[in-house]
Scaffold this motif. Sequence first.
Motif, short mmCIF file in Angstrom:
data_model
loop_
_atom_site.label_atom_id
_atom_site.label_comp_id
_atom_site.label_asym_id
_atom_site.label_seq_id
_atom_site.Cartn_x
_atom_site.Cartn_y
_atom_site.Cartn_z
N TYR A 92 0.85 -1.20 0.00
CA TYR A 92 0.00 0.00 0.00
C TYR A 92 0.88 1.24 0.00
CZ TYR A 92 -3.53 3.40 1.42
OH TYR A 92 -4.38 4.49 1.47
N VAL A 93 0.48 2.22 -0.81
CA VAL A 93 1.21 3.49 -0.88
C VAL A 93 0.26 4.59 -0.44
CG1 VAL A 93 2.59 5.02 -2.31
CG2 VAL A 93 2.50 2.57 -2.84
N SER A 94 0.55 5.22 0.68
CA SER A 94 -0.34 6.23 1.25
C SER A 94 -0.30 7.51 0.44
CB SER A 94 0.05 6.52 2.70
OG SER A 94 1.29 7.20 2.75
N GLN A 95 -1.16 8.47 0.83
CA GLN A 95 -1.20 9.74 0.11
C GLN A 95 0.11 10.51 0.20
OE1 GLN A 95 -4.80 11.80 1.49
NE2 GLN A 95 -5.81 11.22 -0.41
N ASP A 96 0.89 10.27 1.26
CA ASP A 96 2.20 10.92 1.34
C ASP A 96 3.33 9.97 0.92
OD1 ASP A 96 2.23 9.22 3.48
OD2 ASP A 96 2.67 10.74 4.99
N TYR A 97 2.94 8.89 0.19
CA TYR A 97 3.88 7.96 -0.44
C TYR A 97 4.70 7.15 0.56
CZ TYR A 97 2.41 10.34 -4.61
OH TYR A 97 1.64 10.86 -5.62
N ASP A 98 4.10 6.84 1.69
CA ASP A 98 4.70 5.89 2.62
C ASP A 98 4.30 4.48 2.17
OD1 ASP A 98 5.97 4.82 4.85
OD2 ASP A 98 4.15 4.94 6.08
N ILE A 99 5.26 3.60 1.94
CA ILE A 99 5.00 2.27 1.40
C ILE A 99 5.06 1.24 2.52
CG2 ILE A 99 5.75 0.51 -0.24
CD1 ILE A 99 7.00 2.74 -1.91
N GLU A 104 -0.77 -3.47 7.12
CA GLU A 104 -0.05 -2.73 8.16
C GLU A 104 -0.14 -1.22 7.95
OE1 GLU A 104 3.94 -4.17 8.65
OE2 GLU A 104 3.31 -6.27 8.45
N ARG A 105 -0.91 -0.79 7.00
CA ARG A 105 -1.02 0.63 6.69
C ARG A 105 -1.73 1.38 7.82
NH1 ARG A 105 -5.44 -1.79 4.53
NH2 ARG A 105 -7.35 -0.56 4.18
N TYR A 154 -4.65 4.96 15.76
CA TYR A 154 -4.37 3.84 14.87
C TYR A 154 -4.29 4.25 13.40
CZ TYR A 154 -6.06 1.52 19.07
OH TYR A 154 -6.24 1.12 20.37
N VAL A 155 -4.81 5.42 13.07
CA VAL A 155 -4.90 5.86 11.68
C VAL A 155 -4.33 7.27 11.57
CG1 VAL A 155 -6.48 6.42 9.80
CG2 VAL A 155 -6.92 4.43 11.23
N ASP A 156 -3.32 7.45 10.74
CA ASP A 156 -2.70 8.77 10.58
C ASP A 156 -3.49 9.66 9.63
OD1 ASP A 156 -0.57 8.04 12.25
OD2 ASP A 156 0.52 7.14 10.57
N ASN A 157 -4.18 9.05 8.68
CA ASN A 157 -4.90 9.84 7.69
C ASN A 157 -6.13 9.08 7.20
OD1 ASN A 157 -5.25 12.08 5.81
ND2 ASN A 157 -4.62 10.66 4.20
N LEU A 318 -6.22 -3.85 20.55
CA LEU A 318 -6.43 -3.38 19.19
C LEU A 318 -5.14 -2.80 18.60
CD1 LEU A 318 -8.89 -3.17 17.26
CD2 LEU A 318 -9.13 -0.79 17.99
N THR A 319 -4.92 -3.06 17.32
CA THR A 319 -3.79 -2.49 16.58
C THR A 319 -4.30 -1.99 15.23
OG1 THR A 319 -3.20 -4.57 15.50
CG2 THR A 319 -2.18 -4.12 17.65
N SER A 320 -3.48 -1.22 14.55
CA SER A 320 -3.85 -0.76 13.21
C SER A 320 -4.09 -1.95 12.29
CB SER A 320 -2.74 0.13 12.63
OG SER A 320 -2.54 1.27 13.43
N GLU A 321 -3.24 -2.95 12.38
CA GLU A 321 -3.39 -4.12 11.52
C GLU A 321 -4.69 -4.86 11.81
OE1 GLU A 321 -1.11 -8.30 10.32
OE2 GLU A 321 -0.07 -6.78 11.53
#
Length: 364
Positions: A92-99, A104-105, A154-157, A318-321
């Motif tokens: 997964y590639v986020s809007q700020d291009y974190d891969i 695990e996003r 758990y969610v940055d964006n 709970l985790t992001s995953e």
Amino acid sequence: MSGIIAGNSRSEQQLFELLKTIPDENILCFLSTESGDETLSGLPVLPYEEGILLYRSGKVDHFYITPGEKLKADATAYTFLRLGVAESDIWYVSQDYDITPFFERRELSYLEYQVADNCNMNCSSCSHYSNLIKGNVLSDYESTRNGFLKLKKYVDNICLIRVLGGEPLLNPDLDKYIAMNREIFPYSRIEIVTNGILVRSMPDHLIRSIKDNGIVMNISFYPAMKEKMAEVTAHLDSLNIPYFVSPMINEFCKVTDPSGSQNSADSFKKCTWRYCTMLRDDRLGLCAFSFLTKYFNEYYKEFHLPESGSFSLNDPDLTSEKIMRRLNTPIEFCSYCKQPGDPCEWKHGPAGSGIPRDIIIDQP
């Protein structure tokens, strides 16, 4: 290493330019579900089926998925998994291009929440059962804010946040909600989904908040507004508020099956709402049915739908995953949801009224 980029919009082109700078990364092509350009940035644009064949032949190691212009990341990943792509080969590639590995996003493509469960249109086949509600049923601001703050752990964006109802303009504190959304998730696109009836009577404090926080008005165009929509859009133009209007909605779909006889996995696979993640207070659900079936049960005493399908953001384990995996798993209601639904003509009626044949499948 050889990869494929799923999608062919501007964001995927930008991703390609980034990946070209990574040593030993070789991008073979873009994938598209639509006919159009045969090449993009000098690479072929292929159907998804051909991309899967390249993967199965060993010519491709992995796939890159972005939120894209249509926010279909989850649906794309689900399709890849169903067709045999290994989970470890989906990135997964986020809007700020974190891969990151897909599950695990720390970015959601989409989130919706309701600030009013009741509505002033009362569509007879409303999928949120708003027509069955009498009186105002409004969300609690502090509980909603607390839920967003917990989700932020758990969610940055969140790529797109939609403020829904019922009819959201019925909530007199709507200005506070959208300001809170912008504060907690500053980079999200935020839309208010409205039927347009109350747009011309929006108070000044709401107009200021809409403009200050960069909100877009998303207008669902129902036949009842045919003679008034031009006035609604002219008013928004005069205020310099961005908006878009859906095509005329002449048809709804009935999906509710109180017998629970639907195949849940099949319904989930075909569902157009399966990634309409909803937040309600401090709980997250796969879709609106995770929270709103209680209105159906209260109105139709002879039927009962499951009121499960959400999970608490207070869970210490709970985790992001875990969140991402839960949101890619069928819920109990999927057995009570026919997908695709039965089409029915749009109509509306008084609040707090519902005829079974307008909401329930296979009713005479």
